[in-house]
Every structure is written in C-alpha cells, then in structure tokens.
Design an enzyme around this catalytic site. Structure first.
Site, PDB file in Angstrom:
ATOM      1  N   HIS A   1       0.843  -1.208   0.000  1.00  0.00           N
ATOM      2  CA  HIS A   1       0.000   0.000   0.000  1.00  0.00           C
ATOM      3  C   HIS A   1       0.883   1.265   0.000  1.00  0.00           C
ATOM      4  CE1 HIS A   1      -2.803  -2.812   2.298  1.00  0.00           C
ATOM      5  NE2 HIS A   1      -3.515  -2.471   1.253  1.00  0.00           N
TER       6      HIS A   1
ATOM      7  N   GLN B   1      -8.547  -7.446 -10.579  1.00  0.00           N
ATOM      8  CA  GLN B   1      -9.180  -6.223 -10.074  1.00  0.00           C
ATOM      9  C   GLN B   1      -8.688  -5.008 -10.876  1.00  0.00           C
ATOM     10  OE1 GLN B   1      -9.899  -5.110  -5.792  1.00  0.00           O
ATOM     11  NE2 GLN B   1      -8.017  -3.965  -6.055  1.00  0.00           N
TER      12      GLN B   1
HETATM   13  O1  PAF Z   1      -7.865  -3.999  -3.219  1.00  0.00           O
HETATM   14  C1  PAF Z   1      -8.530  -3.605  -2.232  1.00  0.00           C
HETATM   15  O2  PAF Z   1      -7.992  -3.368  -1.153  1.00  0.00           O
HETATM   16  C2  PAF Z   1     -10.024  -3.423  -2.377  1.00  0.00           C
HETATM   17  O3  PAF Z   1     -10.578  -4.370  -3.240  1.00  0.00           O
HETATM   18  C3  PAF Z   1     -10.431  -2.005  -2.776  1.00  0.00           C
HETATM   19  C4  PAF Z   1      -9.905  -1.646  -4.165  1.00  0.00           C
HETATM   20  C5  PAF Z   1      -9.897  -0.990  -1.777  1.00  0.00           C
HETATM   21  C6  PAF Z   1     -11.958  -1.878  -2.807  1.00  0.00           C
HETATM   22  O4  PAF Z   1     -12.523  -2.137  -1.556  1.00  0.00           O
END
Ligand code: PAF
Length: 282
Positions: A37, A153
């Site tokens: 992150h 995603q």
């Molecule tokens: O990847 C994640 O942490 C989640 O899927 C996100 C993009 C924050 C959506 O809740």
C-alpha cells in the site's frame, strides 16, 4: 493529516482542494497497511498535490463465509504510517454512510469478472467496482493507484473507468514482495509460521512457470501441470485455480504468445492467497 469519517466533511475538503487547483491522488485500501500500500502512497505523493487514502473494509465485496468480520482493522497504526508518508487525508467511512438503508445501485463489469477469482467469489468484483465508483465520486481523484497483485481487479477497474468515461487515470503499481518472494497482503497476518512457509508455493510455482516459458515452453497445460506439481506437494495448500491468460481480456491461452498473465489462487489453511506475474513470450 486529517482523518475524515463522514461524507459531508469529506466533500467540503475535496471542494476546497479543487478550488485551489490542486490535483488529487487516491489510494483506495481496506486498511492494515503494508509496504505494498505504501508504495502506492509514495507514487501518489510524488505525482499529486493532495494525497488521500481511503480505509474501508467494504462489506459488499465479501461473500458468505468469507473473512469480512475477521479482516484486520487498525486505524491507529494505519494513520501513523500514512502520516509518515505525508498523506493529507484518510477517509474512513461507516457502513451506514456508504450503504444507507435502501441502497440499491451497483456497478458491474460483465465479461472480465467471470473467470479467475470471479468464479470462486461470485459478487466480489461487483462489490469492488461499486465501492470504487463511490470513492471516485466522493474524492474526485485525478489519479487512483492500485496494486498489480490484484491483477484481475486492476483490469476490471480500468475497464470500468474506460466504459463509464470516468475522468481520471488509473495507475497500476508493481507487486511488493517479502524478502523470500511472498506477495505482501493484509491477509498474510492470518498465517501461522508453518502456513507462512507453505504460502511460498505461490511464488515458487510462478517462478517455475516463468522458467519454463523462458526455456521455450509454449503449452499452457504443461506449465499449469508443473505449477500444480509444486502446489500438490504441500498438504496444507489447496489450489483454487491457475490461469494462463491474455493480459488484456483474461481469455485462457493454451498456446502462449506475446505477453501472458499467469495468476493463481491457493488456500493455505483457511487463508485464501492470490499472486500473479506477467511474462513476455518472445
Ligand atoms: O484492493 C482492495 O484493497 C479493495 O478491493 C479495494 C480496491 C480498496 C476496494 O474495496
């Protein structure tokens, strides 16, 4: 750094930033932040005037029996990490504010969500695209940052942004790994030390796949067989899927060419882990 819990307060701040002409970078997360992150935050910090991190464990992207209740939540530690990285704002809303009674609108990317993780987690991507759309509308980012570890995603969100003419850029940043290769994930904290060892099968099997491709192998089934052999050796690992797919439309490839995504999901004990690599097929 401001920690904002309500939508009206957030809107006021976003309006002010917009009025001052500043660009907004958004890092959407579910919290329990790790170096993966933080690499997204660093990218945002270097490119945008105002950096926001959303921390929200989105209930509608979890299926029945998944880990919504147990997902690690630690806003104090997350806030400390964000502060160190120079984040301007954390948005951490309540479920009641995000999905008030009577909430009835969802965003769905159809084809790209059918395979890979979509097969074992029906409704998951609909939950992701819905919450991310809401976050984009609320925070009005110029750029939003996501990790390549969640390869499907990333593709789904890019497709959504393009199809819905969303006025922002999505940046997909490389997977950050532990020293031994395990992809960083908030879910790694669920692993016992024995499971942590077992979890390396994801990285090891991806490495083996890459080795085979670099050695000239072009047969999807052969590569998957070699990866399975590594995973099946570990009694604590239960394979959900291995997919070798086109990097743009996620269609399964038997004859490898150009550039391929190799992705897998494995359950180690009760913890579901995913990982992937992209390999150039020369
Ligand atoms: O990847 C994640 O942490 C989640 O899927 C996100 C993009 C924050 C959506 O809740």
């Amino acid at each position: 750094m401001k920690i904002v819990r309500t939508i009206p307060e957030l809107k006021k701040i976003v309006r002010e930033v917009r009025k001052s002409g500043g660009t907004i970078g958004l890092v959407p997360t579910m919290g329990h932040l790790h170096q993966g992150h933080l690499s997204l935050v660093k990218a945002g910090r270097s490119e945008c005037d105002f950096v926001a991190v959303s921390i929200y464990v989105n209930p509608i992207q979890f299926g029945a029996g998944e880990d919504f209740e147990h997902y690690p939540r630690d806003l104090t530690t997350d806030a400390g990490l964000c502060r160190e990285e120079g984040v301007d704002l954390i948005f951490s809303p309540s479920d009641r504010d995000m999905y008030p009674q009577g909430y009835d609108t969802y965003v769905l990317v159809e084809k790209l969500t059918r395979g890979l993780c979509g097969r074992g987690r029906p409704g998951h991507f609909r939950g992701v695209t819905t919450v991310v759309t809401k976050l984009f509308n609320l925070l009005e980012p110029d750029t939003a940052y996501f990790g390549q570890k969640d390869a499907q995603q990333a593709l789904v969100l890019k497709k959504m942004a393009a199809d819905l003419n969303m006025n922002l850029t999505l940046k997909i940043m490389p997977t950050v790994r532990e020293a031994d290769g395990l992809a960083m994930s908030s879910r790694n904290t669920y692993l016992s030390s024995e499971e942590r060892e077992t979890a390396l099968v994801l990285y090891k099997s991806l490495n083996r796949a890459e080795e085979l491709i670099l050695g000239g192998c072009r047969k999807g089934s052969k590569i998957i067989g070699a990866m399975e052999a590594i995973i099946f050796r570990e009694p604590m690992a239960k394979l959900e899927y291995i997919e070798i797919a086109d990097t743009t439309n996620l269609e399964t490839l038997e004859e490898l060419k150009d550039e391929v995504l190799i992705a897998l999901a494995v359950k180690v004990g009760k913890t579901r882990l995913i990982d992937n690599i992209i390999v150039e097929v020369l």
